[in-house]
Design an enzyme around this catalytic site. Sequence first.
Site, PDB file in Angstrom:
ATOM      1  N   ASP A 272     -10.089 -34.386   8.295  1.00  0.00           N
ATOM      2  CA  ASP A 272     -11.512 -34.214   7.976  1.00  0.00           C
ATOM      3  C   ASP A 272     -12.296 -33.718   9.199  1.00  0.00           C
ATOM      4  O   ASP A 272     -13.434 -33.257   9.071  1.00  0.00           O
ATOM      5  CB  ASP A 272     -12.126 -35.565   7.567  1.00  0.00           C
ATOM      6  CG  ASP A 272     -12.225 -35.729   6.058  1.00  0.00           C
ATOM      7  OD1 ASP A 272     -12.402 -34.715   5.365  1.00  0.00           O
ATOM      8  OD2 ASP A 272     -12.138 -36.878   5.591  1.00  0.00           O
TER       9      ASP A 272
ATOM     10  N   LYS B  25      -8.122 -32.679  -4.670  1.00  0.00           N
ATOM     11  CA  LYS B  25      -7.334 -32.501  -3.435  1.00  0.00           C
ATOM     12  C   LYS B  25      -5.843 -32.696  -3.735  1.00  0.00           C
ATOM     13  O   LYS B  25      -4.993 -31.985  -3.203  1.00  0.00           O
ATOM     14  CB  LYS B  25      -7.800 -33.499  -2.363  1.00  0.00           C
ATOM     15  CG  LYS B  25      -9.166 -33.126  -1.773  1.00  0.00           C
ATOM     16  CD  LYS B  25      -9.793 -34.255  -0.979  1.00  0.00           C
ATOM     17  CE  LYS B  25     -11.226 -33.898  -0.591  1.00  0.00           C
ATOM     18  NZ  LYS B  25     -11.947 -35.025   0.001  1.00  0.00           N
TER      19      LYS B  25
ATOM     20  N   GLN C 296     -11.847 -41.134   1.649  1.00  0.00           N
ATOM     21  CA  GLN C 296     -12.953 -40.513   0.924  1.00  0.00           C
ATOM     22  C   GLN C 296     -14.243 -41.306   1.130  1.00  0.00           C
ATOM     23  O   GLN C 296     -14.270 -42.530   0.984  1.00  0.00           O
ATOM     24  CB  GLN C 296     -12.581 -40.430  -0.570  1.00  0.00           C
ATOM     25  CG  GLN C 296     -13.552 -39.621  -1.414  1.00  0.00           C
ATOM     26  CD  GLN C 296     -13.590 -38.143  -1.062  1.00  0.00           C
ATOM     27  OE1 GLN C 296     -12.592 -37.561  -0.652  1.00  0.00           O
ATOM     28  NE2 GLN C 296     -14.748 -37.529  -1.204  1.00  0.00           N
TER      29      GLN C 296
HETATM   30  N1  GUN Z   1     -17.171 -37.262   0.790  1.00  0.00           N
HETATM   31  C1  GUN Z   1     -17.878 -36.122   0.590  1.00  0.00           C
HETATM   32  N2  GUN Z   1     -17.360 -35.123   1.341  1.00  0.00           N
HETATM   33  C2  GUN Z   1     -16.328 -35.643   2.026  1.00  0.00           C
HETATM   34  C3  GUN Z   1     -15.384 -35.097   2.951  1.00  0.00           C
HETATM   35  O1  GUN Z   1     -15.427 -33.924   3.323  1.00  0.00           O
HETATM   36  N3  GUN Z   1     -14.459 -35.961   3.426  1.00  0.00           N
HETATM   37  C4  GUN Z   1     -14.409 -37.255   3.038  1.00  0.00           C
HETATM   38  N4  GUN Z   1     -13.461 -38.025   3.575  1.00  0.00           N
HETATM   39  N5  GUN Z   1     -15.249 -37.793   2.204  1.00  0.00           N
HETATM   40  C5  GUN Z   1     -16.210 -36.981   1.680  1.00  0.00           C
END
Ligand code: GUN
Length: 293
Positions: free
Chosen positions: A125, A58, A102
């Site tokens: 998200d 990211k 995350q």
């Molecule tokens: N862990 C796995 N997928 C995601 C996601 O899309 N967002 C976040 N914050 N954590 C994750």
Amino acid sequence: MTTQQATQILDGNKTAKLLKEEIKTEVQKLKAEGKKTPHLAAILVGSNGASMTYVNAKEKDCHEVGFDSTVLRFHETMTEVELLNEVEKINNNPDIDGLIVQLPLPKHINEKKITETISWKKDVDGFHPMNVGLMFKGLPCFLPATPFGIIKMIEHYQIETTGKHCVILGRSDIVGKPMSALMLQKNCTVTVCHSKTKSLEKFTRDADIIIAALGIPQFLKANMVKEGAVVIDVGITRVDDPSNPKGYVLKGDVAYDEVAPKCSYITPVPGGVGPMTRLGLMLNTLNGVKNRY
Ligand code: GUN
């Protein structure tokens, strides 16, 4: 007699690259107009291998499109109160437009409490109940990144959705449930199947579009799929493989080799939905800034 058309691969890498170029252009435009550079913050607690990979990816995406990016990394012994304080600090920081924490978090931290503490105006998200509600009503909001990325992929390849039967495998808050709302908005007839569904293959065999998000490697077999179906594979599970230098291989929810020949379109794993998920997050961050003006 009918002749089967060749299967078309839904190339997430290529599509995301193209759409990222569009984001980059928009960021340059914002900057040229003296407006704000989009700024995404990510919080990572602990050292889960997959989570570290995702956060690094990211961060790289942000740099590629010209966003500012901040990654806060904390030890897994961090307390829930400490994490809540960090979230509040970012909520109150006017320079930061989007925040992701995350997941998964260490067991002693309540994920629900954390995701609901993130300001819904920075919740790129799309996990906050406010954004979930707006999404179900079809109102402007932050969409969860994976469903958003899948919709962008469907639109990019101009896949017909109106009147089609879309079968979603999995009812998670992150993929299955939001995907059902978005495919309804695209005029599909939607069926959501899950671990308690009886005779699941009855539904998948009737599906024009299958979105597999169960997290069970190689679950969807050729005999469960209709000729000409569109198959989108959200699964990405690390399966032990001592012969691989990494010690594992990535497997989707679809038995690709046997399913692909029957499909009109199919996503590979990796290189299908994954890059589009990352794109969804970038789009949300950009939209967050654009909506401010
Ligand atoms: N862990 C796995 N997928 C995601 C996601 O899309 N967002 C976040 N914050 N954590 C994750």
